[in-house]
Motif scaffolding. Structure first.
Motif, PDB file in Angstrom:
ATOM      1  N   LEU A  31      24.319 -48.813 -21.428  1.00 30.44           N
ATOM      2  CA  LEU A  31      24.493 -49.088 -19.996  1.00 30.44           C
ATOM      3  C   LEU A  31      25.801 -49.833 -19.743  1.00 30.44           C
ATOM      4  O   LEU A  31      26.545 -49.533 -18.789  1.00 30.44           O
ATOM      5  CB  LEU A  31      23.307 -49.918 -19.491  1.00 30.44           C
ATOM      6  N   ALA A  32      26.134 -50.771 -20.585  1.00 30.29           N
ATOM      7  CA  ALA A  32      27.401 -51.516 -20.411  1.00 30.29           C
ATOM      8  C   ALA A  32      28.600 -50.600 -20.560  1.00 30.29           C
ATOM      9  O   ALA A  32      29.594 -50.697 -19.830  1.00 30.29           O
ATOM     10  CB  ALA A  32      27.460 -52.664 -21.436  1.00 30.29           C
ATOM     11  N   ALA A  33      28.501 -49.661 -21.518  1.00 29.61           N
ATOM     12  CA  ALA A  33      29.625 -48.727 -21.687  1.00 29.61           C
ATOM     13  C   ALA A  33      29.797 -47.863 -20.444  1.00 29.61           C
ATOM     14  O   ALA A  33      30.907 -47.598 -19.985  1.00 29.61           O
ATOM     15  CB  ALA A  33      29.390 -47.891 -22.948  1.00 29.61           C
ATOM     16  N   LEU A  34      28.615 -47.398 -19.925  1.00 29.34           N
ATOM     17  CA  LEU A  34      28.710 -46.552 -18.713  1.00 29.34           C
ATOM     18  C   LEU A  34      29.266 -47.353 -17.524  1.00 29.34           C
ATOM     19  O   LEU A  34      30.057 -46.838 -16.719  1.00 29.34           O
ATOM     20  CB  LEU A  34      27.326 -45.986 -18.398  1.00 29.34           C
ATOM     21  N   GLU A  35      28.890 -48.618 -17.417  1.00 29.89           N
ATOM     22  CA  GLU A  35      29.425 -49.432 -16.309  1.00 29.89           C
ATOM     23  C   GLU A  35      30.926 -49.671 -16.482  1.00 29.89           C
ATOM     24  O   GLU A  35      31.688 -49.640 -15.497  1.00 29.89           O
ATOM     25  CB  GLU A  35      28.676 -50.758 -16.261  1.00 29.89           C
ATOM     26  N   ASP A  36      31.316 -49.918 -17.727  1.00 27.66           N
ATOM     27  CA  ASP A  36      32.766 -50.094 -17.938  1.00 27.66           C
ATOM     28  C   ASP A  36      33.534 -48.833 -17.588  1.00 27.66           C
ATOM     29  O   ASP A  36      34.610 -48.885 -16.982  1.00 27.66           O
ATOM     30  CB  ASP A  36      33.015 -50.483 -19.416  1.00 27.66           C
ATOM     31  N   GLN A  37      32.969 -47.701 -17.988  1.00 25.43           N
ATOM     32  CA  GLN A  37      33.636 -46.438 -17.641  1.00 25.43           C
ATOM     33  C   GLN A  37      33.684 -46.247 -16.119  1.00 25.43           C
ATOM     34  O   GLN A  37      34.706 -45.816 -15.562  1.00 25.43           O
ATOM     35  CB  GLN A  37      32.902 -45.275 -18.298  1.00 25.43           C
ATOM     36  N   ALA A  38      32.582 -46.595 -15.394  1.00 23.00           N
ATOM     37  CA  ALA A  38      32.559 -46.426 -13.923  1.00 23.00           C
ATOM     38  C   ALA A  38      33.559 -47.360 -13.260  1.00 23.00           C
ATOM     39  O   ALA A  38      34.295 -46.970 -12.338  1.00 23.00           O
ATOM     40  CB  ALA A  38      31.149 -46.679 -13.404  1.00 23.00           C
ATOM     41  N   ASN A  39      33.612 -48.608 -13.748  1.00 23.94           N
ATOM     42  CA  ASN A  39      34.591 -49.550 -13.146  1.00 23.94           C
ATOM     43  C   ASN A  39      36.027 -49.112 -13.404  1.00 23.94           C
ATOM     44  O   ASN A  39      36.893 -49.219 -12.540  1.00 23.94           O
ATOM     45  CB  ASN A  39      34.354 -50.955 -13.705  1.00 23.94           C
ATOM     46  N   ALA A  40      36.269 -48.664 -14.620  1.00 21.83           N
ATOM     47  CA  ALA A  40      37.640 -48.215 -14.937  1.00 21.83           C
ATOM     48  C   ALA A  40      38.037 -47.040 -14.061  1.00 21.83           C
ATOM     49  O   ALA A  40      39.157 -46.959 -13.534  1.00 21.83           O
ATOM     50  CB  ALA A  40      37.721 -47.869 -16.427  1.00 21.83           C
ATOM     51  N   MET A  41      37.085 -46.081 -13.932  1.00 20.26           N
ATOM     52  CA  MET A  41      37.409 -44.908 -13.110  1.00 20.26           C
ATOM     53  C   MET A  41      37.587 -45.315 -11.635  1.00 20.26           C
ATOM     54  O   MET A  41      38.487 -44.817 -10.943  1.00 20.26           O
ATOM     55  CB  MET A  41      36.289 -43.863 -13.266  1.00 20.26           C
ATOM     56  N   ALA A  42      36.742 -46.251 -11.128  1.00 21.57           N
ATOM     57  CA  ALA A  42      36.884 -46.703  -9.724  1.00 21.57           C
ATOM     58  C   ALA A  42      38.225 -47.404  -9.510  1.00 21.57           C
ATOM     59  O   ALA A  42      38.911 -47.201  -8.508  1.00 21.57           O
ATOM     60  CB  ALA A  42      35.723 -47.634  -9.365  1.00 21.57           C
ATOM     61  N   ASN A  43      38.589 -48.252 -10.515  1.00 20.58           N
ATOM     62  CA  ASN A  43      39.898 -48.920 -10.393  1.00 20.58           C
ATOM     63  C   ASN A  43      41.048 -47.915 -10.429  1.00 20.58           C
ATOM     64  O   ASN A  43      42.064 -48.083  -9.763  1.00 20.58           O
ATOM     65  CB  ASN A  43      40.051 -49.953 -11.513  1.00 20.58           C
ATOM     66  N   THR A  44      40.840 -46.899 -11.251  1.00 21.85           N
ATOM     67  CA  THR A  44      41.892 -45.868 -11.300  1.00 21.85           C
ATOM     68  C   THR A  44      42.018 -45.165  -9.950  1.00 21.85           C
ATOM     69  O   THR A  44      43.120 -44.889  -9.467  1.00 21.85           O
ATOM     70  CB  THR A  44      41.562 -44.852 -12.415  1.00 21.85           C
ATOM     71  N   ILE A  45      40.836 -44.860  -9.341  1.00 20.88           N
ATOM     72  CA  ILE A  45      40.884 -44.206  -8.010  1.00 20.88           C
ATOM     73  C   ILE A  45      41.531 -45.133  -6.985  1.00 20.88           C
ATOM     74  O   ILE A  45      42.350 -44.715  -6.166  1.00 20.88           O
ATOM     75  CB  ILE A  45      39.458 -43.811  -7.601  1.00 20.88           C
TER      76      ILE A  45
END
Length: 700
Positions: free
Chosen positions: A334-348
């Motif tokens: 779950l932490a990995a998925l959240e990190d991936q979601a935050n990174a992608m949101a920051n990228t957007i």
């Protein structure tokens, strides 16, 4: 209302006064008709002698017409402004001065060969000069004389307000008169043609200089425009006309590009605003709520996986402890998925910021390019304006050059064929009859002159001649009525019946009847006033009046001699207080008539009469007598009569028939009136001719 009534009466009486004045004037003329007829006869005789002795003169007249603009004048049709009355008058006066000029007279004398011609001088009634004068030779003197005769006998007339000039010349030779008049007309026409030709030559010379200057200006303007167009890279108007009409001009390319960039700038501004809105929304909102994040497929898949991982973690937590390996694995996943979601949101979110920065940079770049194009367009517009100015200057110089060239061609083609301003009208014919002396006008002038001179002499005689010969002339001279006339007789004593009517008229001389004191005097000595007074006193006594005769002529007393008395005392003693009036009065032997004589002649009669004693004497005499008759010295040259006239109630003036020719009578009457005397009338003495000069036409 009284002033208005007086004014109306004055208006009504004016015609009557005018008629009366006319009758008085006619009476004056009729009385002096001999002077009038004699003057007229002499003037008519002088006119006849002038006609018989005068040399006949012949007058010949030629005429010319003056036009506003010479016929066929170059450019006269379109450029000539309408003439005004002032221009016409100035033109005619100019031509008159040309006719009177010395230059035209010299031209006439040269054309007719008058210098050296004896016929000309004989026709003018002037002796031909035979020798020089001073520094002038004989021919120069003859020429000056001929020119003066031409100018003196030339007559120029403008009939009415026409454009016709009448040129007349007068001489004793009719042929010479016609030749000179025609020569003046011809010389005037030639002078006008010469001035027109010379003015045309000068005008062509002037136009040629202006044409050369206009050509140089045109060449310089074209050269300046070509140099400027080559320097700035522009295309002159001539090159545009010769080149391809479809080729776009630099100015057109810049304008098109500028329009495109303006459209791009509007689009870039819209994109920048949209990017700014997205970035502001992404910066202030949660990443999970961003539309770009929610609409992203990878992000949606990642969020789905994260949700599943959370669900799985919750399920595992129901059955296992947190230290369980599967629990740790679920949390790690779950932490990995959240990190991936935050990174992608920051990228957007970073991509939105980058889009916003790109939009700002693109808008600035377009604005910079627009500014550069605007500067370039402004430079091109200035260049086009300057080229347009140069083109208009070239067109102006070209139009001026073409106009001057056409005008010069017109004047050159009409040179030598232009008509003059002055055109001949009538030639002078040889006169058949002399123009002077004119019998009718001369005789009429002589008659009118004689009539005027005669009336002038009659008026002068009437003004300066005081001679009284009738009651009418007495009224005209001094405005006095005539009480009576005494004819001239050889005897010293006058017949009583002559003075009885005069005495009767004195009874009606005032409102109260016979005046209580009457002064009898004359303008000059020797007019018979003492004899008249003596006879008048006797006539009044004969009418039953009690009369006292006072001899106040203390310079030459004569009353005592007329009565044959030798008085011891008289008025002098009474006035000085040496005697009483009762003692000095003497009875004359005539019933009712007493006399106060002048015994001793005083040295200063005027001063004696100015004393108050005279008033007391007259008042005392009025109490005892019906009237007092006072014998006074003559008026002119003495002050006695005015002093006595101021004391007496009435004054009677004795006037000798045919005397007082130089205004003496008027002066005497004015002196009496200024002194306060009341003159009731005059007695005409020493009358000659008929006893009564009666005139049915006399006023009154």
């Amino acid at each position: 209302m009284i002033p208005e009534e007086d004014a109306m009466l004055a208006q009504e009486g004016r015609p009557a006064r005018m008629v009366a004045a006319a009758w008085r004037g006619w009476a004056i003329v009729r009385r002096h008709r001999v002077i009038l007829f004699l003057t007229m006869a002499l003037c008519v005789l002088a006119g006849l002698l002038f006609i018989l002795m005068a040399t006949p003169d012949y007058r010949a007249t030629a005429s010319v017409e003056v036009e506003d603009v010479p016929a066929g004048a170059a450019g006269a049709g379109a450029t000539q402004r309408p003439s005004t009355p002032g221009d016409t008058e100035s033109l005619m006066q100019t031509q008159l001065e040309v006719l009177r000029s010395r230059a035209l007279a010299e031209d006439v004398a040269r054309e007719l060969a008058l210098v050296g011609s004896r016929t000309f001088f004989d026709g003018m009634g002037h002796k031909r000069p035979e020798q020089g004068a001073g520094s002038l030779s004989q021919r120069q003197v003859e020429q000056e004389t001929a020119l003066k005769l031409l100018q003196d006998n030339l007559d120029i007339d403008l009939p009415g307000k026409s454009r016709v000039i009448l040129i007349s010349f007068t001489s004793a030779n009719p042929v010479l008169s016609a030749r000179v008049a025609n020569s003046y007309a011809d010389s005037l026409i030639r002078a006008d043609l010469k001035r027109g030709f010379e003015s045309g030559v000068q005008a062509r010379r002037f136009l040629l200089g202006e044409l050369d200057g206009a050509r140089q200006d045109l060449e310089r303007a074209e050269r300046d425009m070509a140099v400027y167009a080559a320097r700035v890279g522009g295309v002159p108007a001539d090159a545009k006309d010769d080149g391809d009409a479809a080729a776009p001009t630099p100015q057109g390319s810049v304008a098109t590009r500028l329009a495109q960039l303006n459209a791009f700038r509007a689009q870039a501004a819209a994109e920048r605003i949209a990017a700014q809105k997205k970035w502001e929304s992404a910066r202030l909102s949660s990443v999970d709520t961003l539309p770009e994040v929610l609409n992203n497929g990878a992000m949606q898949q990642l969020m789905t996986q994260r949700a599943e991982a959370r669900t799985e973690l919750v399920r595992q937590r129901q059955f296992r402890k947190d230290d369980h390996p599967e629990m740790r694995e679920a949390r790690a996943r779950l932490a990995a998925l959240e990190d991936q979601a935050n990174a992608m949101a920051n990228t957007i979110r970073a991509s939105l910021k980058e889009q916003y920065d790109v939009a700002i940079h693109g808008e600035k770049q377009i604005a910079s390019e627009i500014k550069d194009l605007e500067r370039q367009a402004q430079v091109e517009r200035g260049r086009d304006v300057q080229i347009g100015i140069m083109e208009r200057q070239v067109d102006t110089f070209r139009l001026l050059h073409d106009s001057l060239l056409q005008r010069y061609r017109d004047m050159a083609s009409q040179a030598g064929f232009q008509a003059g301003r002055i055109q001949p009208l009538d030639r002078a014919a040889v006169p058949a009859r002399p123009s002077s002396p004119h019998v009718g006008s001369t005789m009429l002038l002589a008659s009118l002159g004689g009539l005027f001179l005669g009336l002038l002499l009659v008026g002068l005689r009437h003004i300066f001649d005081d001679a009284v010969t009738s009651a009418e002339t007495l009224g005209e001279r001094v405005g006095l009525p005539m009480l009576g006339a005494v004819p001239v007789t050889g005897d010293r004593a006058q017949p009583q019946e002559i003075f009885s009517p005069i005495a009767s008229s004195l009874l009606l001389a005032s409102v109260e009847g016979l005046p209580r004191s009457i002064l009898v005097t004359s303008a000059q000595e020797g007019e018979g006033k003492s004899l008249t007074l003596n006879a008048l006193a006797r006539a009044l006594a004969a009418l039953g009046k009690k009369v006292l005769l006072v001899d106040a002529d203390m310079r030459r007393p004569v009353q005592h001699r007329l009565f044959g008395l030798v008085p011891a005392i008289g008025i002098s003693e009474v006035m000085t207080g040496q005697a009483r009036v009762e003692d000095a009065v003497i009875e004359t032997g005539v019933t009712g008539l007493s006399v106060l004589p002048c015994a001793a002649v005083p040295p200063n009669p005027g001063e004696l009469l100015a004393t108050p004693a005279l008033d007391g004497l007259i008042d005392h005499a009025r109490e005892r007598f019906d009237t007092v008759l006072i014998d006074a010295p003559p008026i002119l040259g003495l002050a006695d009569a005015p002093l006595l006239a101021a004391k007496a109630q009435a004054t009677v003036l004795v006037v000798e028939w045919g005397r007082n020719h130089h205004g003496g009578l008027r002066v005497a009457v004015e002196r009496l009136r200024r002194a306060g005397g009341t003159i009731i009338g005059g007695i005409l003495t020493k009358q000659q001719g008929r006893a009564h000069d009666y005139d049915y036409h006399r006023d009154g």
